[in-house]
Scaffold this motif. Sequence first.
Motif, PDB file in Angstrom:
ATOM      1  N   CYS A  11      39.531  37.221  46.121  1.00 54.07           N
ATOM      2  CA  CYS A  11      41.137  37.541  44.341  1.00 54.07           C
ATOM      3  C   CYS A  11      40.690  36.147  44.328  1.00 54.07           C
ATOM      4  O   CYS A  11      40.340  35.203  44.369  1.00 54.07           O
TER       5      CYS A  11
ATOM      6  N   ALA B 154      46.828  43.292  43.749  1.00 50.80           N
ATOM      7  CA  ALA B 154      47.136  42.171  42.747  1.00 50.80           C
ATOM      8  C   ALA B 154      48.536  42.400  43.247  1.00 50.80           C
ATOM      9  O   ALA B 154      49.312  40.911  42.856  1.00 50.80           O
ATOM     10  N   ASP B 155      49.191  42.720  43.106  1.00 53.97           N
ATOM     11  CA  ASP B 155      50.189  42.755  43.275  1.00 53.97           C
ATOM     12  C   ASP B 155      51.021  41.951  45.113  1.00 53.97           C
ATOM     13  O   ASP B 155      51.342  41.356  44.066  1.00 53.97           O
TER      14      ASP B 155
ATOM     15  N   VAL C 185      48.087  38.442  41.428  1.00 53.54           N
ATOM     16  CA  VAL C 185      46.849  38.132  40.875  1.00 53.54           C
ATOM     17  C   VAL C 185      47.071  38.778  39.475  1.00 53.54           C
ATOM     18  O   VAL C 185      47.548  39.406  39.485  1.00 53.54           O
ATOM     19  N   THR C 186      46.565  37.382  38.483  1.00 54.56           N
ATOM     20  CA  THR C 186      46.824  37.587  37.305  1.00 54.56           C
ATOM     21  C   THR C 186      46.555  39.377  36.586  1.00 54.56           C
ATOM     22  O   THR C 186      46.582  40.267  36.487  1.00 54.56           O
ATOM     23  N   ASN C 187      45.359  39.478  36.497  1.00 58.10           N
ATOM     24  CA  ASN C 187      44.463  40.514  36.779  1.00 58.10           C
ATOM     25  C   ASN C 187      43.844  41.618  37.581  1.00 58.10           C
ATOM     26  O   ASN C 187      42.871  40.872  38.666  1.00 58.10           O
ATOM     27  N   PRO C 188      43.825  42.515  37.864  1.00 56.59           N
ATOM     28  CA  PRO C 188      43.852  43.615  39.068  1.00 56.59           C
ATOM     29  C   PRO C 188      42.000  43.611  39.323  1.00 56.59           C
ATOM     30  O   PRO C 188      41.371  43.720  40.255  1.00 56.59           O
TER      31      PRO C 188
ATOM     32  N   ARG D 158      43.111  47.696  44.290  1.00 58.67           N
ATOM     33  CA  ARG D 158      42.973  46.869  43.321  1.00 58.67           C
ATOM     34  C   ARG D 158      44.725  46.158  42.884  1.00 58.67           C
ATOM     35  O   ARG D 158      44.972  45.051  42.815  1.00 58.67           O
ATOM     36  N   GLN D 159      44.786  47.095  41.930  1.00 55.75           N
ATOM     37  CA  GLN D 159      45.764  47.484  42.055  1.00 55.75           C
ATOM     38  C   GLN D 159      47.127  46.822  42.529  1.00 55.75           C
ATOM     39  O   GLN D 159      47.286  45.639  42.618  1.00 55.75           O
TER      40      GLN D 159
ATOM     41  N   GLN E 293      40.094  41.380  39.426  1.00 54.05           N
ATOM     42  CA  GLN E 293      39.769  40.140  39.733  1.00 54.05           C
ATOM     43  C   GLN E 293      40.090  40.045  41.011  1.00 54.05           C
ATOM     44  O   GLN E 293      39.764  39.240  41.331  1.00 54.05           O
ATOM     45  N   VAL E 294      40.389  40.670  41.625  1.00 52.94           N
ATOM     46  CA  VAL E 294      40.282  41.467  42.839  1.00 52.94           C
ATOM     47  C   VAL E 294      38.852  41.866  42.853  1.00 52.94           C
ATOM     48  O   VAL E 294      39.233  43.305  42.704  1.00 52.94           O
TER      49      VAL E 294
END
Length: 388
Positions: free
Chosen positions: A212, A56-57, A61-64, A52-53, A66-67
């Motif tokens: 996402c 997200a990177d 994406v603001t918050n992992p 997720r992180q 949210q993946v």
Amino acid sequence: MEPVYLNWAATSYRKPAATLQAVNNYLQTNHYQNSNRALPGMTESGIALQTRQILADFFGVTNPAQVLFTQNATMSLNMVLNGLLYSGDHVITTSMEHNAVTRPLYLLAQQGVTTTYLQCDRLGQLVPEQLDAAIKPATRAVVMTHAANVTGTIMPIKECFALAHKRGLVTILDASQTAGLLPINMDVLNIDILVFTGHKSLLGLPGTGGFCLADGVAEQIRPWLVGGTGNASAAPQQPDFLPDKFEPGTPNTLGILSLGSSVKAITELGLTKIQQHEQALTQHFLTGLANLPVTIFGPNQADQMVPVVSLIAPGYDVGELGGQLYHQFGIITRCGLHCAPLAHKTIGTFPNGSIRFSLGYQTTAQELDYTLAALAQLLEGRAGWKDF
């Protein structure tokens, strides 16, 4: 001789060495424990959190949390569209979409959701102002492909989604043909919901994908697929917190691991390098095709497309041509409608479709030259090469 694989738009042919090693290590360690359902210290939840992180990177994406992981882009689009739209809502899309978009919208039409299909031109291109003119009081969302899987045409997503945001609409991007090839930042491109598949340019295993969410969007989508999550198990309803709200059931941890490993490899190599290389290969192929008696569909300019080239040849059924390329020369392509009948109606190749050549980072100029020579030989009516 190894086959020449020119069907990367369907699925990636080779995975990064680091991905294969990570998958092999996982299988050998025998860590078969469900996320949120096993003893503490196991690796399953850690794999999902790490991936997720990474994603997200990769996508901004603001918050992992949210993946969200699903089995592919098709499931993601079904979850998003069915969870977002209600009877009386209106949605806007384009005439170049894959069935993963059009078929959910067809079913939603039976529930009172209406759709406007923006008509693209014969090159598969769209003018952003068409979107602005199609917005109605009932319009809820815009869903668009980032690049057409038939012509490779890159859509003006940033401009279209900026217009949509000015009118308060939810923007949904199908990035199946672009994630892992083109840079995608959700904020920069005005994306509220980014749908991706893992097995194409992201180079993960089949059965991986997800979506996402931008900040504040999760609250607008009701769960469409529900079940066990390992959390809040006493409640009869699906949890409303992320990622559990959209991730019922046992996850594909092996696939998620492959996706994280592949995206790390892509990041290390660099998207710019990947894009430039594939663009150069596409231009090389287009230049060679210019000398052959074929009709090419799409922009026919590498900087306006992903590495997807569709064509027809006089005197050949597309299936026959694709079959001869494979059986005589070992060249793997994709023929027919490519799960995108509206796109073929747009470019004038319905109902027979086209033969599609799609390239990847590991495609070589030598393979393309071989393919061009094979096409020339077939189109000139000569017998197949004997030295294959």
